[in-house]
Structures are given as structure tokens and as C-alpha cells.
Design a protein around this motif. Structure first.
Motif, PDB file in Angstrom:
ATOM      1  N   MET A   1       0.817  -1.190  -0.149  1.00 24.42           N
ATOM      2  CA  MET A   1      -0.048   0.067   0.254  1.00 24.42           C
ATOM      3  C   MET A   1       0.995   1.161  -0.022  1.00 24.42           C
ATOM      4  N   ALA A   2       2.093   1.322   0.813  1.00 24.52           N
ATOM      5  CA  ALA A   2       2.862   2.476   0.732  1.00 24.52           C
ATOM      6  C   ALA A   2       3.515   2.745  -0.524  1.00 24.52           C
ATOM      7  N   SER A   3       3.688   1.715  -1.557  1.00 19.04           N
ATOM      8  CA  SER A   3       4.369   2.091  -2.877  1.00 19.04           C
ATOM      9  C   SER A   3       2.991   2.643  -3.742  1.00 19.04           C
ATOM     10  N   VAL A   4       1.843   2.276  -3.468  1.00 16.44           N
ATOM     11  CA  VAL A   4       0.814   3.008  -4.196  1.00 16.44           C
ATOM     12  C   VAL A   4       0.574   4.305  -3.874  1.00 16.44           C
ATOM     13  N   LEU A   5       0.535   4.543  -2.553  1.00 15.94           N
ATOM     14  CA  LEU A   5       0.554   5.953  -2.076  1.00 15.94           C
ATOM     15  C   LEU A   5       1.721   6.773  -1.844  1.00 15.94           C
ATOM     16  N   SER A   6       2.734   6.292  -2.556  1.00 15.02           N
ATOM     17  CA  SER A   6       3.994   7.053  -2.104  1.00 15.02           C
ATOM     18  C   SER A   6       4.150   8.304  -3.017  1.00 15.02           C
ATOM     19  N   TYR A   7       5.027   9.131  -2.559  1.00 13.08           N
ATOM     20  CA  TYR A   7       5.300  10.274  -2.904  1.00 13.08           C
ATOM     21  C   TYR A   7       5.933  10.266  -4.238  1.00 13.08           C
ATOM     22  N   SER A   9       5.431   8.159  -6.561  1.00 10.37           N
ATOM     23  CA  SER A   9       4.235   8.138  -7.578  1.00 10.37           C
ATOM     24  C   SER A   9       3.569   9.307  -8.010  1.00 10.37           C
ATOM     25  N   LEU A  10       3.267  10.161  -7.158  1.00 11.59           N
ATOM     26  CA  LEU A  10       2.627  11.490  -6.994  1.00 11.59           C
ATOM     27  C   LEU A  10       3.567  12.250  -8.014  1.00 11.59           C
ATOM     28  N   VAL A  11       5.162  12.385  -7.749  1.00  8.67           N
ATOM     29  CA  VAL A  11       6.004  12.926  -8.652  1.00  8.67           C
ATOM     30  C   VAL A  11       5.870  12.741 -10.167  1.00  8.67           C
ATOM     31  N   HIS A  12       5.692  11.310 -10.171  1.00  2.93           N
ATOM     32  CA  HIS A  12       5.891  10.711 -11.624  1.00  2.93           C
ATOM     33  C   HIS A  12       4.325  11.136 -12.239  1.00  2.93           C
ATOM     34  N   ALA A  13       3.324  11.241 -11.624  1.00  3.32           N
ATOM     35  CA  ALA A  13       1.932  11.639 -11.939  1.00  3.32           C
ATOM     36  C   ALA A  13       1.824  13.073 -12.437  1.00  3.32           C
ATOM     37  N   VAL A  14       2.397  13.825 -11.668  1.00  8.54           N
ATOM     38  CA  VAL A  14       2.384  15.486 -11.715  1.00  8.54           C
ATOM     39  C   VAL A  14       3.439  15.613 -12.946  1.00  8.54           C
ATOM     40  N   CYS A  76      -4.694  16.437 -18.845  1.00  9.56           N
ATOM     41  CA  CYS A  76      -4.136  16.683 -17.561  1.00  9.56           C
ATOM     42  C   CYS A  76      -4.559  15.558 -16.426  1.00  9.56           C
ATOM     43  N   CYS A  77      -5.899  15.490 -16.296  1.00  5.65           N
ATOM     44  CA  CYS A  77      -6.404  14.389 -15.193  1.00  5.65           C
ATOM     45  C   CYS A  77      -6.169  12.895 -16.027  1.00  5.65           C
ATOM     46  N   SER A  78      -6.051  12.868 -17.252  1.00  4.45           N
ATOM     47  CA  SER A  78      -5.930  11.446 -17.829  1.00  4.45           C
ATOM     48  C   SER A  78      -4.579  10.996 -17.563  1.00  4.45           C
ATOM     49  N   ASN A  79      -3.658  11.984 -17.921  1.00  6.23           N
ATOM     50  CA  ASN A  79      -2.087  11.540 -17.657  1.00  6.23           C
ATOM     51  C   ASN A  79      -1.728  11.323 -16.362  1.00  6.23           C
ATOM     52  N   PHE A  80      -2.543  12.290 -15.210  1.00 12.21           N
ATOM     53  CA  PHE A  80      -2.200  12.196 -14.094  1.00 12.21           C
ATOM     54  C   PHE A  80      -2.548  10.823 -13.521  1.00 12.21           C
ATOM     55  N   VAL A  81      -3.755  10.224 -13.938  1.00 12.02           N
ATOM     56  CA  VAL A  81      -4.369   8.658 -13.583  1.00 12.02           C
ATOM     57  C   VAL A  81      -3.365   7.808 -14.106  1.00 12.02           C
ATOM     58  N   TYR A  82      -3.062   8.073 -15.607  1.00  9.82           N
ATOM     59  CA  TYR A  82      -2.191   7.008 -16.043  1.00  9.82           C
ATOM     60  C   TYR A  82      -0.787   6.835 -15.515  1.00  9.82           C
ATOM     61  N   PHE A  83      -0.097   8.008 -15.268  1.00  9.54           N
ATOM     62  CA  PHE A  83       1.172   7.853 -14.884  1.00  9.54           C
ATOM     63  C   PHE A  83       1.258   7.381 -13.245  1.00  9.54           C
ATOM     64  N   TYR A  84       0.138   7.960 -12.540  1.00  9.17           N
ATOM     65  CA  TYR A  84      -0.049   7.385 -11.095  1.00  9.17           C
ATOM     66  C   TYR A  84       0.003   5.929 -11.057  1.00  9.17           C
TER      67      TYR A  84
END
Length: 307
Positions: A1-7, A9-14, A76-84
């Protein structure tokens, strides 16, 4: 779960969202030309620059940027979801080891399915807003009159039912192979280059991003044409229910296209799409890689995504 909610993943998504928005803004007129060629079947102009010149002449200088905001919002929403999703699943599955081409393809496919189910309503709305006010050659197209994103959502749900927001979902689910193939080739080429040197140059990222997207786009283009027609949903032809773009409707549209224009009718607008999508993907990956690397450096974190 930590991997899914990691900082991380957020950096990659943004970074992925910012990269895609930057690239799409630069090459947006090419996407306008591609969409017209796909949807307005009777348009005589076949080349990208001729279509753009026609649009500017008939509809004004800013017409190639019509629908920019809803497209950028959706992207923006689509790529955020995909990359995350992509980087979270990769972190969970790979767990610090080297990834493989097969794993990249599977993770890319799953991330694509999640992305399609969550963001298709946004793409249906932005396709219609982008084509609103366009001067079509095809008389079978019913014009729309939306005041904005919210009003478009309201009118579609009121007049066509809530499931109309998921028009084109079936071909979209088939098209998750597009980003999956793209990421598979991108990550694979990246691994090959990193075997020979420590880091990628800007030129490396741009070129492998372009190659990966060109392959993915060419393979899946006929389905992208069907997806655009179903999302637009304003043709008087084929009055039967098109909810979710079932297999029957996909086959019907493919057959109609081939019958009227020959096998090359499936690739109408490919030149514009390749030009736009390859350049956009290459620039998107470049901004994404640089922004991710810079963020991890500033925050003093190590990029844990093993390639």
C-alpha cells in the motif's frame, strides 16, 4: 500500500500531467486537423496543412485552438491517472528489481483500463466542444450548442442519458494497447541505451519517445478513428443505440469506412495524427523525465523506478 500511495508515484503523475499539457498546447492545431479528417468524412482536403488553412480561412485565426481548455483539462486528469497508476503498479510488482518488457506491457495495459473507465466522460465532452461551431462538409452531422464543460455534461445526460458519457468506451478499452505498446517500447529502448551509458540525453528521450509513439499510433489508428466518431456521437447515420460503443457498432463503423473509402479510409488523418502525436509524445516524455529528475534532486530523494 505504501508503494501505491508513495510520494514518488505522485511526482511521476504530476510530471506526466505537466509534460502532456505542455506538449499538447504546442501541437494542438495538429490535433484539430486530425479530428476534422476523422469525423468529417466528406472533406476534400487530405493534408494537414491544407485542412488547417481551410479552418483558419473559414472559422478564424484562433479556430485551430477551439476546445483547448476542455482538452487540456481532460488530458491533465487522464495523464495524472495513467502515470500514477503505471508507476504505482510497477513499484508494487517490480519491487526494486529490473523491470521487463512483458511487465511494462501488462502494467501499461492495466493503467490504461483504469484511465479509460475514469476519464472517458471528460473525453466525450471535450470532443464535442472541440468540434462545436466547425463548418462540416458532411450533412449527416447534427450541430451542438453547449455553453461550456458543465453545460455539455448537463445536456448530454438530459438528452441522451448518463451512459452516453461513456460513448466509445469499447474502442477506448481496445486502445489501451496504444499507451501500453508505447510504454513497452519506450521503457525497452530506454533500458537498451542505459546499458551503454549512465544517463539519457534530451535527444535520446525525444527520439525514443517519438519512435515508441509512432509504432503505437500506426498499429491502433483505425480504432482511434472509430473512437472519435463514437465520442462525437452526432452523426445521423446508424440510428441504433450506440451506448458504450459495443463490438457490433465498432465493426459496423469499420465496415462502413472501408466500403465508402476503401482500406485507406481507416487511415484518414493518419498523417496529421502521426505528426501531432509523435511530436507531442516526444516533448511530453522530455518534460516528464526532466521534471521528475529535477524534483527528485531538489527533494533529495532517489528515483526508485528501476528501468
Amino acid at each position: 500500500m505504501a508503494s501505491v500511495l508513495s510520494y514518488e508515484s505522485l511526482v511521476h503523475a504530476v510530471a506526466g500531467a505537466v509534460g502532456s499539457v505542455t506538449a499538447m498546447t504546442v501541437f494542438f492545431p495538429l490535433d484539430t486537423a486530425r479530428l476534422r479528417l476523422q469525423v468529417d468524412e466528406t472533406r476534400k482536403s487530405k493534408t494537414t496543412h491544407m485542412v488547417l488553412l481551410e479552418i483558419i480561412k473559414e472559422e478564424g485565426l484562433l479556430a485551430p485552438y477551439r476546445g483547448w481548455f476542455p482538452v487540456i483539462s481532460s488530458l491533465c486528469c487522464s495523464n495524472f491517472v495513467y502515470f500514477y497508476t503505471f508507476n504505482s503498479l510497477k513499484a508494487v510488482w517490480v519491487k526494486g528489481q529490473r523491470s521487463t518488457t512483458g511487465k511494462d506491457l501488462v502494467v501499461g495495459f492495466v493503467a490504461g483500463v483504469v484511465n479509460v473507465l475514469l476519464t472517458t466522460p471528460l473525453w466525450v465532452v471535450n470532443t464535442r466542444l472541440k468540434l462545436q461551431g466547425a463548418k462540416f462538409r458532411n450533412e449527416d452531422i447534427v450541430p451542438t450548442n453547449y455553453k461550456g464543460i458543465i453545460d455539455a455534461f448537463h445536456q448530454i445526460i438530459r438528452d441522451e442519458g448518463i451512459l452516453a458519457l461513456w460513448n466509445g468506451t469499447f474502442p477506448s478499452l481496445l486502445l489501451v494497447f496504444n499507451p501500453a505498446i508505447q510504454f513497452m517500447f519506450y521503457e525497452g529502448l530506454k533500458r537498451q541505451i542505459l546499458k551503454k551509458r549512465l544517463k539519457l540525453s534530451s535527444a535520446d528521450v525525444f527520439i525514443i519517445g517519438a519512435i515508441a509513439k509512432a509504432i503505437a499510433t500506426t498499429v491502433t489508428y483505425p480504432m482511434q478513428t472509430v473512437q472519435s466518431i463514437l465520442r462525437f456521437g452526432r452523426h445521423r447515420l446508424n440510428p441504433e443505440n450506440r451506448t458504450l460503443g459495443s463490438l457490433r457498432n465498432v465493426l459496423y463503423l469499420l465496415h462502413q469506412r472501408v466500403r465508402r473509402f476503401g482500406i485507406m479510409g481507416l487511415y484518414k488523418g493518419l498523417e496529421a495524427k502521426l505528426l501531432q502525436t509523435v511530436l507531442t509524445a516526444a516533448l511530453m516524455f522530455l518534460v516528464y523525465e526532466k521534471l521528475t529528475a529535477a524534483t527528485f534532486t531538489v527533494m533529495g530523494l532517489k528515483n526508485t523506478g528501476k528501468h
